[in-house]
Design a protein around this motif. Structure first.
Motif, PDB file in Angstrom:
ATOM      1  N   CYS A 114       0.838  -1.197   0.000  1.00  0.00           N
ATOM      2  CA  CYS A 114       0.000   0.000   0.000  1.00  0.00           C
ATOM      3  C   CYS A 114       0.875   1.250   0.000  1.00  0.00           C
ATOM      4  O   CYS A 114       1.742   1.417   0.858  1.00  0.00           O
ATOM      5  N   CYS A 117      -0.123   3.392   3.528  1.00  0.00           N
ATOM      6  CA  CYS A 117       0.270   2.956   4.879  1.00  0.00           C
ATOM      7  C   CYS A 117       1.412   1.940   4.869  1.00  0.00           C
ATOM      8  O   CYS A 117       1.964   1.633   5.912  1.00  0.00           O
ATOM      9  N   CYS A 135      -5.603  -2.967   0.197  1.00  0.00           N
ATOM     10  CA  CYS A 135      -4.724  -2.777   1.361  1.00  0.00           C
ATOM     11  C   CYS A 135      -5.188  -3.669   2.505  1.00  0.00           C
ATOM     12  O   CYS A 135      -6.371  -3.722   2.819  1.00  0.00           O
ATOM     13  N   SER A 137      -4.986  -3.321   5.546  1.00  0.00           N
ATOM     14  CA  SER A 137      -5.592  -2.645   6.705  1.00  0.00           C
ATOM     15  C   SER A 137      -7.113  -2.754   6.626  1.00  0.00           C
ATOM     16  O   SER A 137      -7.798  -2.693   7.627  1.00  0.00           O
ATOM     17  N   CYS A 149      -6.799   2.289   6.242  1.00  0.00           N
ATOM     18  CA  CYS A 149      -6.237   3.439   5.543  1.00  0.00           C
ATOM     19  C   CYS A 149      -7.126   3.781   4.347  1.00  0.00           C
ATOM     20  O   CYS A 149      -8.021   3.036   3.972  1.00  0.00           O
ATOM     21  N   ASN A 151      -6.545   4.133   1.172  1.00  0.00           N
ATOM     22  CA  ASN A 151      -6.245   3.651  -0.179  1.00  0.00           C
ATOM     23  C   ASN A 151      -7.392   2.806  -0.720  1.00  0.00           C
ATOM     24  O   ASN A 151      -7.965   2.000   0.006  1.00  0.00           O
TER      25      ASN A 151
END
Ligand SMILES: [Zn+2]
Length: 307
Positions: A114, A117, A135, A137, A149, A151
């Motif tokens: 990513c 992050c 991502c 996350s 995050c 993205n």
């Protein structure tokens, strides 16, 4: 359930949902079910001496023995051998067609990270017949409720195409590879570790000076001084050793060798996945557009980190 084609994760949900305890009396896990389904014990064959624990390179590992060494003991069967085999077939089919079976299929799997992050991006299937790099996350948010995050996911086909094009261009321009390598060194490479180690070394030397000062001023006695100095010296020796190791690593792989590695890896037009694995240590990706919808073309920011 396996014969009906029910997936292991659905079995876990059903068993836990109905409050049926696992063999150890707690909740079911996929691994427990998988182990039970593969165990010939249930069709009446208990196998002894199937595995062996042995020492390899100083570590204990469990290996499967050759089949002729197994000791098979008949025991009461719960299911027939045919049922067992049918279940095996269904499980194998489920695995093959599972959207989560993404092993090695995608160009940048386990390489793409990513761009916002820095966490790995994994491949996910998005209902509408498209695969996305997302991502991780976002998976964590689903599991733990932690903040994800910002993205956005990028279609696998789009990113794979884009990155491959960039890599082919790069392979023709060694000067640009050199530049990327220099940036990488600054950001993540041994340089960062070396800086941290050197800082620790400085701090320890500073502590040594302060101790001697306190001894001179009579605030500590020579016994205390000796003890403290010895501790610091042990740490210093360790750090010096590490500094030397990292310095060596940084030098062994010279920039030119790395450029050559990149160019050579990119010759493998017929095996793009291998080419990427050999040429790249990471690709950082962030999506910059806000376009929505299935056919929206994403705008992406790509940073290539050569090996
Ligand atoms: Zn992220």
């Amino acid at each position: 359930m396996a014969i009906e084609g029910i997936s292991i994760s659905k079995m876990v949900k059903r068993l836990n949902g109905e409050g049926i305890p696992s063999p150890k009396g707690s909740v079911w896990q996929p691994a427990t079910i998988s182990r039970i389904l593969k165990n010939p014990l249930y069709y009446g064959e208990a196998v002894h001496f199937r595995q062996i624990r042995q020492k390899e390179n100083g570590k204990y590992v469990t290996r499967i023995r050759p089949e002729e060494d197994w000791l098979v003991v008949q025991c009461p069967a719960i299911i027939s051998r045919e049922e067992f085999q049918e279940a095996q077939m269904k499980i194998a089919q489920n695995k093959r067609f599972s959207p989560r079976n993404t092993k090695g299929t995608y160009l940048l799997q386990n390489i793409v990270k990513c761009g916002i992050c820095g966490k790995p991006m994994y491949v996910t299937f998005h209902g509408t017949s498209k695969y996305y790099y997302v991502c991780s996350s976002q998976r964590r948010r689903a599991q733990t409720g932690e903040e994800a995050c910002s993205n956005r996911g990028v279609q696998v086909s789009v990113l794979d195409g884009e990155v491959w094009k960039l890599l082919k261009e790069l392979a023709l321009k060694p000067a640009r590879i050199r530049k990327l390598l220099a940036e990488k060194k600054l950001r993540t490479g041994s340089a960062a570790i070396l800086t941290r180690l050197q800082k620790q070394e400085d701090e320890l030397n500073e502590r040594k000076k302060k101790l001697v000062m306190q001894f001179t001023l009579g605030r500590i006695d020579d016994k205390e001084l000796d003890g403290a100095l010895q501790q610091i010296q042990t740490l210093l020796t360790e750090i010096k050793q590490q500094i030397q190791e990292h310095g060596n690593i940084a030098n062994i792989h010279s920039t030119e060798a790395r450029v050559a590695n990149f160019v050579a890896a990119m010759q493998q037009e017929h095996n793009r996945r291998d080419a990427c694995i050999q040429a790249l240590s990471a690709v950082y990706v962030s999506r910059t557009d806000q376009n929505r919808g299935r056919y929206a073309k994403p705008e992406i920011d790509v940073t290539i980190v050569p090996r």
